[in-house]
Structure formats: structure tokens, C-alpha cells
Design a protein around this motif. Structure first.
Motif, PDB file in Angstrom:
ATOM      1  N   TRP A   9       0.826  -1.203   0.000  1.00 10.89           N
ATOM      2  CA  TRP A   9       0.000   0.000   0.000  1.00 10.89           C
ATOM      3  C   TRP A   9       0.856   1.247   0.000  1.00 10.89           C
ATOM      4  N   GLN A  10       0.432   2.249  -0.749  1.00  9.36           N
ATOM      5  CA  GLN A  10       1.065   3.561  -0.722  1.00  9.36           C
ATOM      6  C   GLN A  10       0.020   4.604  -0.345  1.00  9.36           C
ATOM      7  N   ALA A  11       0.429   5.563   0.453  1.00 10.49           N
ATOM      8  CA  ALA A  11      -0.499   6.595   0.906  1.00 10.49           C
ATOM      9  C   ALA A  11      -1.101   7.344  -0.278  1.00 10.49           C
ATOM     10  N   VAL A  12      -2.335   7.773  -0.111  1.00 12.17           N
ATOM     11  CA  VAL A  12      -3.039   8.531  -1.144  1.00 12.17           C
ATOM     12  C   VAL A  12      -3.079  10.007  -0.740  1.00 12.17           C
ATOM     13  N   PRO A  13      -3.419  10.903  -1.663  1.00 14.78           N
ATOM     14  CA  PRO A  13      -3.464  12.333  -1.314  1.00 14.78           C
ATOM     15  C   PRO A  13      -4.653  12.659  -0.415  1.00 14.78           C
ATOM     16  N   SER A  14      -4.518  13.724   0.328  1.00 16.00           N
ATOM     17  CA  SER A  14      -5.677  14.300   0.998  1.00 16.00           C
ATOM     18  C   SER A  14      -6.568  14.949  -0.055  1.00 16.00           C
ATOM     19  N   PRO A  15      -7.877  14.967   0.164  1.00 13.14           N
ATOM     20  CA  PRO A  15      -8.755  15.595  -0.830  1.00 13.14           C
ATOM     21  C   PRO A  15      -8.508  17.094  -0.925  1.00 13.14           C
ATOM     22  N   PRO A 104      -4.808   9.605   5.036  1.00  8.05           N
ATOM     23  CA  PRO A 104      -4.264   9.163   3.756  1.00  8.05           C
ATOM     24  C   PRO A 104      -3.343   7.951   3.867  1.00  8.05           C
ATOM     25  N   GLY A 105      -2.594   7.834   4.971  1.00  8.23           N
ATOM     26  CA  GLY A 105      -1.669   6.720   5.106  1.00  8.23           C
ATOM     27  C   GLY A 105      -2.355   5.376   5.163  1.00  8.23           C
ATOM     28  N   ASP A 106      -3.565   5.342   5.721  1.00  7.64           N
ATOM     29  CA  ASP A 106      -4.333   4.098   5.795  1.00  7.64           C
ATOM     30  C   ASP A 106      -5.387   4.001   4.697  1.00  7.64           C
ATOM     31  N   GLY A 107      -5.582   5.093   3.965  1.00 10.77           N
ATOM     32  CA  GLY A 107      -6.609   5.099   2.926  1.00 10.77           C
ATOM     33  C   GLY A 107      -8.007   5.068   3.492  1.00 10.77           C
ATOM     34  N   CYS A 108      -8.206   5.732   4.610  1.00  6.42           N
ATOM     35  CA  CYS A 108      -9.505   5.733   5.288  1.00  6.42           C
ATOM     36  C   CYS A 108     -10.019   7.168   5.408  1.00  6.42           C
ATOM     37  N   ILE A 109     -11.311   7.368   5.149  1.00  5.30           N
ATOM     38  CA  ILE A 109     -11.904   8.696   5.182  1.00  5.30           C
ATOM     39  C   ILE A 109     -13.393   8.546   5.486  1.00  5.30           C
ATOM     40  N   GLU A 110     -13.968   9.564   6.082  1.00  3.31           N
ATOM     41  CA  GLU A 110     -15.377   9.500   6.510  1.00  3.31           C
ATOM     42  C   GLU A 110     -16.153  10.673   5.914  1.00  3.31           C
ATOM     43  N   ILE A 111     -17.450  10.464   5.691  1.00  2.00           N
ATOM     44  CA  ILE A 111     -18.376  11.540   5.348  1.00  2.00           C
ATOM     45  C   ILE A 111     -19.255  11.795   6.565  1.00  2.00           C
ATOM     46  N   GLY A 112     -19.389  13.068   6.956  1.00  2.00           N
ATOM     47  CA  GLY A 112     -20.205  13.370   8.121  1.00  2.00           C
ATOM     48  C   GLY A 112     -20.521  14.848   8.231  1.00  2.00           C
ATOM     49  N   HIS A 113     -20.962  15.258   9.421  1.00  2.00           N
ATOM     50  CA  HIS A 113     -21.396  16.643   9.672  1.00  2.00           C
ATOM     51  C   HIS A 113     -22.407  17.078   8.611  1.00  2.00           C
ATOM     52  N   ILE A 114     -23.400  16.231   8.397  1.00  2.00           N
ATOM     53  CA  ILE A 114     -24.372  16.442   7.320  1.00  2.00           C
ATOM     54  C   ILE A 114     -25.535  17.277   7.835  1.00  2.00           C
ATOM     55  N   ALA A 115     -25.756  18.415   7.214  1.00  2.00           N
ATOM     56  CA  ALA A 115     -26.888  19.271   7.548  1.00  2.00           C
ATOM     57  C   ALA A 115     -27.524  19.736   6.243  1.00  2.00           C
ATOM     58  N   PHE A 116     -28.630  19.121   5.891  1.00  2.00           N
ATOM     59  CA  PHE A 116     -29.327  19.431   4.647  1.00  2.00           C
ATOM     60  C   PHE A 116     -30.642  20.133   4.960  1.00  2.00           C
ATOM     61  N   GLY A 117     -30.934  21.197   4.213  1.00  2.00           N
ATOM     62  CA  GLY A 117     -32.221  21.840   4.322  1.00  2.00           C
ATOM     63  C   GLY A 117     -33.335  20.916   3.874  1.00  2.00           C
ATOM     64  N   ARG A 118     -34.560  21.260   4.262  1.00  2.00           N
ATOM     65  CA  ARG A 118     -35.700  20.387   3.947  1.00  2.00           C
ATOM     66  C   ARG A 118     -35.829  20.117   2.451  1.00  2.00           C
ATOM     67  N   ALA A 119     -35.543  21.118   1.628  1.00  2.00           N
ATOM     68  CA  ALA A 119     -35.687  20.955   0.179  1.00  2.00           C
ATOM     69  C   ALA A 119     -34.755  19.884  -0.380  1.00  2.00           C
ATOM     70  N   GLY A 142      -8.476   7.095  -4.645  1.00  2.00           N
ATOM     71  CA  GLY A 142      -8.057   5.719  -4.357  1.00  2.00           C
ATOM     72  C   GLY A 142      -8.030   5.344  -2.890  1.00  2.00           C
ATOM     73  N   TYR A 143      -8.889   5.949  -2.078  1.00  2.00           N
ATOM     74  CA  TYR A 143      -8.990   5.520  -0.680  1.00  2.00           C
ATOM     75  C   TYR A 143      -9.521   4.087  -0.625  1.00  2.00           C
ATOM     76  N   ARG A 144      -9.137   3.387   0.423  1.00  2.00           N
ATOM     77  CA  ARG A 144      -9.526   1.987   0.589  1.00  2.00           C
ATOM     78  C   ARG A 144     -10.850   1.828   1.311  1.00  2.00           C
ATOM     79  N   ARG A 145     -11.232   2.833   2.078  1.00  2.00           N
ATOM     80  CA  ARG A 145     -12.375   2.687   2.982  1.00  2.00           C
ATOM     81  C   ARG A 145     -13.050   4.045   3.190  1.00  2.00           C
ATOM     82  N   LEU A 146     -14.359   4.074   2.955  1.00  2.00           N
ATOM     83  CA  LEU A 146     -15.177   5.259   3.209  1.00  2.00           C
ATOM     84  C   LEU A 146     -16.124   4.926   4.355  1.00  2.00           C
TER      85      LEU A 146
END
Length: 226
Positions: A9-15, A104-119, A142-146
Motif C-alpha cells: 500500500w502507498q499513501a493517497v493524497p488528501s482531498p 491518507p496513510g491508511d486510505g480511510c476517510i469519513e463523510i459526516g457533519h451532514i446538515a441538509f435543508g428540507r428541500a 483511491g482511498y480503501r475505505r469510506l
């Protein structure tokens, strides 16, 4: 795979904090000066979702000053890395979300802090916002895990994770204290090996011919992954 098998494995870039364009939405780096008025209306206005803040560690905001302070802190952060969601039909910011726990070193990243308006809720726009971040992480970079994590009492978030293709991995009991209450956290993930089928399902679901004249879906996203 044996734990002793080399991964090579090689580290991937930060977004990068740059815009992401879709057909329904555009994700832009959060800018309080540009997006603040729209987000205040979408998230705190009279037509906003009263349940929006129930499981978030902040909000609701009774005063605009406190809201603006929160937005400014989010905009200055590199992790979490916040994006405003711009609805292309109205050219207004209608929500926000972020990458976080960027490793990036582990290829792991999360999606969160989600605040969507009603529309945005239960709309192609919300699905595409998630897709644009997932595609960047798992496809382009090329992250390994979301990852996706939420309060186990948050039924809406649990359903959304499964609909979007995340697999439930388990419950972290007494994981956090949020607003003076215990939080048991549900953990979900999409792996890089699972992304091609998820990606194809997203693209098929978001296609214009998957919606009728009233904007109703013809095929469910879950069905397109099978």
C-alpha cells in the motif's frame, strides 16, 4: 488475506478543497460570506426541518451570530473539510457536509457533519452530494475505505447509510456523550472493492431517464446494486 501478507500500500493524497460539479448540485468549499445567508435560511429558517439538529453535536442556533461563528469555524477547518451544497436550479446553498477523520496513510476517510435543508432531503440533490464525495474518495483518490457513523437512535441516518450502499459493521456502545446524552454509534463502510458496483448504481439512479415527469424515481438505488 493473511495478516502477514504484504499489502504494498502507498499513501493517497488528501482531498483538495476545490469545487465538485454534478448535474443537480455543485459542492463548493464552505464560504460564510458567500453561503451564510442561504444556509441560515435553509437550516434555521421558518421552513427548515425541526429534527435536523436532534443528533448533531451542535445547534440549533437561536441567533445568527452564533450560527455565523459556527460556519466560520467550519470553513477554517482542514479536518473536517466542509463543503456547501449549491442547488444548481436555484443557485442557492441548501446544505453542507464534510470529509472527516482523513487518514491518507491508511486510505480511510469519513463523510459526516451532514446538515441538509428540507428541500434537499429525499431528493436527487442529496444523493448526488454524497456521490460526489464518495467518487472523489474511492474513485479519483483511491482511498480503501469510506466510513459513515451515526447515533444508533438516528433511524433516518441509519436508513440513508444502507440506501447509499454502506455496509453495517457494528455498534460502539457508550461511544460518546452528545448534548448531555449517551451516544451508541453505528458504524458503516464502503470498501474500494465494493465501489465499482456502487458507482454504477449511483450513475444509473441519477440518470435523467430514471425519473418520470413528476420527478419520481423509476428504480430504487438499492435495486440497482443487485
Amino acid at each position: 488475506m493473511s495478516p502477514h501478507t504484504p499489502l504494498h500500500w502507498q499513501a493517497v493524497p488528501s482531498p483538495a478543497h476545490t469545487p465538485l460539479d454534478g448535474q443537480y448540485v455543485r459542492l463548493e468549499p464552505l464560504d460564510p460570506a458567500r453561503h451564510g445567508d442561504d444556509l441560515w435560511q435553509a437550516l434555521q429558517g421558518p421552513d427548515s426541518d425541526p429534527a435536523l439538529w436532534d443528533y448533531l453535536p451542535y445547534g440549533p442556533f437561536a441567533e445568527r451570530t452564533a450560527f455565523d461563528t459556527w460556519l466560520a469555524a467550519n470553513a477554517a477547518s482542514a479536518d473536517p473539510l466542509f463543503f456547501a451544497v449549491l442547488d444548481l436550479s436555484s443557485q442557492r446553498a441548501v446544505g453542507l457536509l464534510s470529509f472527516l477523520r482523513i487518514t491518507p496513510g491508511d486510505g480511510c476517510i469519513e463523510i459526516g457533519h451532514i446538515a441538509f435543508g428540507r428541500a434537499m432531503q429525499r431528493s436527487p440533490a442529496s444523493t448526488e452530494a454524497f456521490y460526489l464525495l464518495a467518487r472523489l474518495a474511492l474513485g479519483t483518490l483511491g482511498y480503501r475505505r469510506l466510513e459513515w457513523k451515526c447515533n444508533a437512535l438516528n433511524a433516518r441516518s441509519m436508513r440513508a447509510a444502507e440506501r447509499l450502499g454502506f455496509s453495517y459493521e457494528g455498534l460502539f456502545r457508550q461511544h460518546m456523550v452528545v448534548k448531555g446524552h449517551n451516544r451508541d454509534s453505528a458504524w458503516f463502510s464502503i470498501l474500494d472493492s465494493e465501489w465499482p458496483s456502487c458507482d454504477a448504481a449511483f450513475r444509473r439512479w441519477l440518470a435523467a431517464d430514471n425519473f418520470d415527469a413528476e420527478g419520481r424515481q423509476k428504480q430504487r438505488l438499492e435495486a440497482l446494486r443487485k
